[in-house]
Design an enzyme around this catalytic site. Structure first.
Site, PDB file in Angstrom:
ATOM      1  N   ASP A  34       5.965 -47.266  33.851  1.00 25.06           N
ATOM      2  CA  ASP A  34       4.970 -47.176  34.926  1.00 25.06           C
ATOM      3  C   ASP A  34       4.368 -48.544  35.244  1.00 25.06           C
ATOM      4  O   ASP A  34       3.586 -48.676  36.184  1.00 25.06           O
ATOM      5  CB  ASP A  34       3.834 -46.216  34.510  1.00 25.06           C
ATOM      6  CG  ASP A  34       3.869 -44.927  35.320  1.00 25.06           C
ATOM      7  OD1 ASP A  34       4.677 -44.838  36.257  1.00 25.06           O
ATOM      8  OD2 ASP A  34       3.085 -44.009  34.999  1.00 25.06           O
ATOM      9  N   LYS A  68      10.148 -35.367  38.192  1.00 21.16           N
ATOM     10  CA  LYS A  68      10.642 -36.549  37.466  1.00 21.16           C
ATOM     11  C   LYS A  68      11.702 -36.138  36.454  1.00 21.16           C
ATOM     12  O   LYS A  68      12.738 -36.796  36.316  1.00 21.16           O
ATOM     13  CB  LYS A  68       9.475 -37.276  36.765  1.00 21.16           C
ATOM     14  CG  LYS A  68       8.567 -38.016  37.751  1.00 21.16           C
ATOM     15  CD  LYS A  68       7.282 -38.494  37.107  1.00 21.16           C
ATOM     16  CE  LYS A  68       6.353 -39.084  38.171  1.00 21.16           C
ATOM     17  NZ  LYS A  68       5.023 -39.415  37.659  1.00 21.16           N
ATOM     18  N   GLN A 101       1.301 -39.336  32.320  1.00 16.97           N
ATOM     19  CA  GLN A 101       0.933 -38.854  33.658  1.00 16.97           C
ATOM     20  C   GLN A 101      -0.582 -38.936  33.861  1.00 16.97           C
ATOM     21  O   GLN A 101      -1.358 -38.495  33.017  1.00 16.97           O
ATOM     22  CB  GLN A 101       1.418 -37.403  33.810  1.00 16.97           C
ATOM     23  CG  GLN A 101       1.207 -36.825  35.198  1.00 16.97           C
ATOM     24  CD  GLN A 101       2.069 -37.482  36.270  1.00 16.97           C
ATOM     25  OE1 GLN A 101       3.238 -37.796  36.055  1.00 16.97           O
ATOM     26  NE2 GLN A 101       1.484 -37.715  37.429  1.00 16.97           N
TER      27      GLN A 101
END
Ligand code: NDP
Length: 279
Positions: free
Chosen positions: A111, A44, A88
């Site tokens: 997200d 990422k 994460q």
């Protein structure tokens, strides 16, 4: 359906938009040292830097408390140089994942897991939407797979893939069925599917006998094996499907490209520009 090729196009578009916007920041929080999570974070960050988005890499020890993580999230929420925040997952067991997700400023929630964004997606309103489902929809669109009026079956009902994807497909006027671990007679559902998406994490579970002739099949699953990355869809499904995404090189690259796109979207919204939502 070549996710690698489409992701390259999306990243090119993001790079142009990022140049036009000036300084952009994407912050990630990784708690602990799970090797798979470290790989994802590395990918990422590399992708962000490549398109001109500054990546901020926050690492917290594995024994962090929920309060420690919330405090770090709060500082990123207040940092004007940060447009997008991603925590994460999976988080270590002692942490309250729902509380952490709800602490992220909704406007920076790239997200798409904050309850506000989840609710807005449910309502069909502009929202930040999880990147993987956005990537799946983009692939289907790129290959001209008709969604309106189609029967779509999503196997998997996670917050990050299955549920939001079912919402996007519903908004696009498919008739959607969501299957999961308690579904009985999976084939009865999947054999009806014009669009079949597997997001489970069981290598090869979607065999040819579960696939309708001519269906578009999207393989979200990724399992690490000694032979490399393996999807949920068995190679035999290719004999029946009209379209199929490979693993690797299918949904994976699209997820990262759509995360970058979400960061640009968040930045434009934060700067008061009228931006187009993902759904
Ligand atoms: P989760 O483990 O959160 O969800 C898995 C889902 O599969 C659950 O809803 C579960 O049902 C369902 N399931 C489990 N076993 C069966 C079964 N035998 N039959 C039908 N359904 C079943 O996983 P994620 O959604 O986070 O990820 C799914 C897969 O996608 C993983 O392999 C992950 O690595 C991959 N992934 C790939 C991404 C990419 O970019 N390509 C991004 C994100 C994930 P129940 O709800 O009943 O437990």
């Amino acid at each position: 359906m070549d996710g690698k090729a489409l992701a390259a196009k999306v990243r090119e578009r993001v790079a142009q938009e990022a140049r036009a916007l000036g300084r952009l920041g994407l912050a990630t929080i990784l708690v602990g040292d799970d090797p798979a999570s470290e790989v994802y974070i590395r990918h990422k960050h590399a992708a962000a830097e490549e398109v001109g988005i500054e990546a901020v890499d926050i690492r917290l020890p594995a024994d962090s408390t929920t309060v420690d993580v919330l405090e770090r999230v709060r500082r990123l929420n207040e940092d004007d140089a940060v447009d997008g925040i991603l925590v994460q997952t999976p988080l270590p067991d002692q942490l309250d994942e729902a509380l952490v997700q709800a602490a992220v400023e909704p406007a920076k929630d790239v997200d798409g897991l904050h309850p506000l964004n989840v609710g807005l997606l449910h309502l069909g309103r502009p929202a930040l939407v999880p990147a993987t489902p956005l990537g799946v929809m983009a692939l289907l669109a790129e290959y001209g797979v008709g969604i309106e009026g189609a029967r779509a079956v999503v196997i998997g009902r996670s917050q990050i893939v299955g549920r939001p994807l079912a919402q996007l497909l519903t908004h696009a006027n498919a008739t959607v069925t969501v299957c999961h671990s308690r579904t009985v007679e999976l084939a009865r559902n999947t054999l009806d599917a014009d669009v079949l998406v597997a997001a489970v994490g069981l290598p090869g579970m979607v065999t040819a006998d579960l696939v309708k002739q001519g269906a578009a099949v999207v393989d979200v699953g990724i399992t690490r094996t000694d032979a490399g990355l393996v999807g949920d869809v068995d190679p035999t499904a290719a004999e029946v499907a009209a379209f199929l995404t490979p693993v690797p090189g299918g949904v994976g690259p699209m997820t990262i490209a759509c995360l970058l796109e979400n960061t640009v979207l968040a930045a434009r919204n934060r700067r008061g520009e009228l931006a187009v939502s993902g759904n």
